[in-house]
Design an enzyme around this catalytic site. Structure first.
Site, PDB file in Angstrom:
ATOM      1  N   ASP A  67      31.359 -48.189  37.898  1.00  9.69           N
ATOM      2  CA  ASP A  67      32.144 -48.861  38.936  1.00  9.69           C
ATOM      3  C   ASP A  67      32.615 -47.871  39.992  1.00  9.69           C
ATOM      4  OD1 ASP A  67      33.910 -47.566  37.208  1.00  9.69           O
ATOM      5  OD2 ASP A  67      34.921 -49.377  36.548  1.00  9.69           O
ATOM      6  N   ASP A 136      44.453 -54.513  29.467  1.00  9.70           N
ATOM      7  CA  ASP A 136      44.310 -55.969  29.545  1.00  9.70           C
ATOM      8  C   ASP A 136      42.924 -56.431  29.096  1.00  9.70           C
ATOM      9  OD1 ASP A 136      42.753 -55.089  31.639  1.00  9.70           O
ATOM     10  OD2 ASP A 136      43.819 -56.200  33.200  1.00  9.70           O
ATOM     11  N   HIS A 138      40.011 -55.206  30.149  1.00  2.11           N
ATOM     12  CA  HIS A 138      38.907 -55.132  31.119  1.00  2.11           C
ATOM     13  C   HIS A 138      37.881 -54.077  30.696  1.00  2.11           C
ATOM     14  CE1 HIS A 138      41.431 -52.111  33.587  1.00  2.11           C
ATOM     15  NE2 HIS A 138      40.292 -51.475  33.415  1.00  2.11           N
ATOM     16  N   GLU A 143      37.844 -57.645  35.291  1.00  2.00           N
ATOM     17  CA  GLU A 143      39.196 -58.049  34.921  1.00  2.00           C
ATOM     18  C   GLU A 143      39.174 -59.362  34.135  1.00  2.00           C
ATOM     19  OE1 GLU A 143      41.515 -56.060  35.208  1.00  2.00           O
ATOM     20  OE2 GLU A 143      41.736 -55.138  37.192  1.00  2.00           O
TER      21      GLU A 143
HETATM   22  C1  GLP Z   1      39.709 -48.010  34.488  1.00  2.00           C
HETATM   23  C2  GLP Z   1      38.165 -47.963  34.583  1.00  2.00           C
HETATM   24  C3  GLP Z   1      37.525 -48.336  33.290  1.00  2.00           C
HETATM   25  C4  GLP Z   1      38.275 -47.645  32.170  1.00  2.00           C
HETATM   26  C5  GLP Z   1      39.640 -48.254  32.026  1.00  2.00           C
HETATM   27  C6  GLP Z   1      40.516 -47.540  31.027  1.00  2.00           C
HETATM   28  O1  GLP Z   1      40.330 -48.803  35.420  1.00  2.00           O
HETATM   29  N1  GLP Z   1      37.590 -48.714  35.642  1.00  2.00           N
HETATM   30  O2  GLP Z   1      36.150 -47.961  33.295  1.00  2.00           O
HETATM   31  O3  GLP Z   1      37.590 -47.820  30.958  1.00  2.00           O
HETATM   32  O4  GLP Z   1      40.262 -48.445  33.271  1.00  2.00           O
HETATM   33  O5  GLP Z   1      40.938 -46.302  31.526  1.00  2.00           O
HETATM   34  P1  GLP Z   1      41.455 -45.145  30.611  1.00  2.00           P
HETATM   35  O6  GLP Z   1      40.264 -44.657  29.853  1.00  2.00           O
HETATM   36  O7  GLP Z   1      41.989 -44.111  31.549  1.00  2.00           O
HETATM   37  O8  GLP Z   1      42.495 -45.706  29.723  1.00  2.00           O
END
Ligand code: GLP
Length: 261
Positions: A67, A136, A138, A143
Site C-alpha cells: 500500500d 481494527d 485492517h 479498512e
Molecule cells: C498500517 C499498514 C499496515 C500495517 C498496519 C499495522 O496502517 N498500512 O500494512 O500492517 O497498519 O501497523 P503496525 O505493524 O505498525 O502495527
C-alpha cells in the site's frame, strides 16, 4: 491457518525470516510481498543480518509493496516507498528497481491501481506476503467494511488508523493523509503464502477475530481464513485473546521438522 505462539516477537521475526530464506534458496527470483509498519521490522533486521553475514542473498528477488499514502510529496520520509527503502532495501542486496509500490501521486489513480495489479500478475504473483494487522483488523489499508473480493484501489483511512499512524507524523492525526492506495483483500489472497506478524496486547482482539472469529468484512483480516496457506506468528500478548491457545501450542510442538512454515 497455522497459529504459532512465539515466546517473543524476536522469535517470530526469525521464523518469518527462515521462511523467506527457504523460499529464496528454492527460487532466488521469488516474488516477496512487503509490508510496512512496525510488525515486520524484526524480520527486516533479521534479513539484513543474514545478508550482511553472507548467508542470504535477495539480489535476484523481486518485491511488491502492499500500500501507499496518496498525496505525500515524492521522497517524503513517511511514504511507504521511503519507509521500505530505509527499513529493508538499503540494508540488503535487493535491487531497488525490483521493488515496486503503487504510486500515490499518479495523475490517474484508478489507472495506476489497474497497472499495479497487472505488474503483480506479470511477475507471476507473490510467493510470500508479509502482513501486519491493524488494531481494527485492517489488512494493508483495507479498512473495516472493505470487500473481501477487493482489488488494488483508493481507500479512505479511518480515524482509528490515522490516530494509530499519527506517531509517524509528529503525533498529529490530521497530518496523516486521508487517502491511500492499497492492494485489495482479493489481491492479497492470491499470494501463495501469507505470513502475518502481530505483537502486543493492542493486537489481541484483531488476532482473536482473524483466527477464531466469523469471516466478516467488519474484520477484514478474517478473510485469511479463506486462504490455504497462512501462518500467523504472534507473541503471548497478541495471543492472549485466543480460545484455542493450547491447541496451537500442541500442534506446533508436534509439527514435522521437514514441513517448515
Ligand atoms: C498500517 C499498514 C499496515 C500495517 C498496519 C499495522 O496502517 N498500512 O500494512 O500492517 O497498519 O501497523 P503496525 O505493524 O505498525 O502495527
Amino acid at each position: 491457518m497455522e497459529v504459532v505462539i512465539c515466546p517473543d516477537s524476536g522469535v517470530a521475526a526469525v521464523l518469518a525470516a527462515d521462511a523467506i530464506d527457504r523460499l529464496l534458496r528454492g527460487n532466488p527470483q521469488a516474488v516477496l510481498g512487503l509490508a510496512t509498519g512496525s510488525s515486520p521490522l524484526g524480520v527486516y533486521d533479521e534479513l539484513a543480518r543474514r545478508t550482511q553475514d553472507g548467508t542470504l542473498s535477495l539480489s535476484r528477488a523481486r518485491a511488491f509493496l502492499l500500500d501507499e499514502y496518496v498525496g505525500l510529496p515524492s521522497g517524503h520520509e513517511q511514504s511507504y516507498r521511503s519507509v521500505i527503502h530505509r527499513d529493508l532495501v538499503s540494508r540488503v542486496d535487493l535491487d531497488p528497481a525490483h521493488v515496486l509500490g503503487p504510486d500515490g501521486n499518479a495523475t490517474d489513480l484508478a489507472r495506476e491501481c489497474a497497472a499495479y495489479e497487472e505488474a503483480i500478475a506479470a511477475a507471476g504473483g507473490v510467493d510470500l506476503q508479509l502482513l501486519g494487522v491493524g488494531t481494527d483488523g485492517h489488512l494493508a489499508f483495507n479498512e473495516p467494511g472493505s470487500s473481501l473480493a477487493s482489488r488494488t484501489r483508493i481507500k479512505t483511512l479511518t480515524m482509528q488508523t490515522r490516530q494509530d499512524n499519527a506517531r509517524f507524523f509528529g503525533g498529529d492525526p490530521d497530518a496523516v493523509p486521508r487517502h491511500c492506495l492499497t492492494q485489495g483483500i482479493g489481491t492479497i489472497l492470491e499470494a501463495r503464502h501469507l505470513v502475518l506478524i502481530a505483537s502486543g496486547q493492542d493486537k489481541a482482539e484483531a488476532v482473536r477475530q482473524l483466527a477464531e472469529g466469523p469471516v466478516s468484512a467488519s474484520w477484514p483480516a478474517t478473510a485469511l481464513q479463506l486462504h490455504r496457506h497462512v501462518t500467523v506468528l504472534v507473541d503471548p500478548e497478541a495471543a492472549s485473546g485466543l480460545d484455542r491457545r493450547d491447541q496451537y501450542v500442541e500442534t506446533y510442538e508436534a509439527k514435522p521438522a521437514w514441513q517448515g512454515l
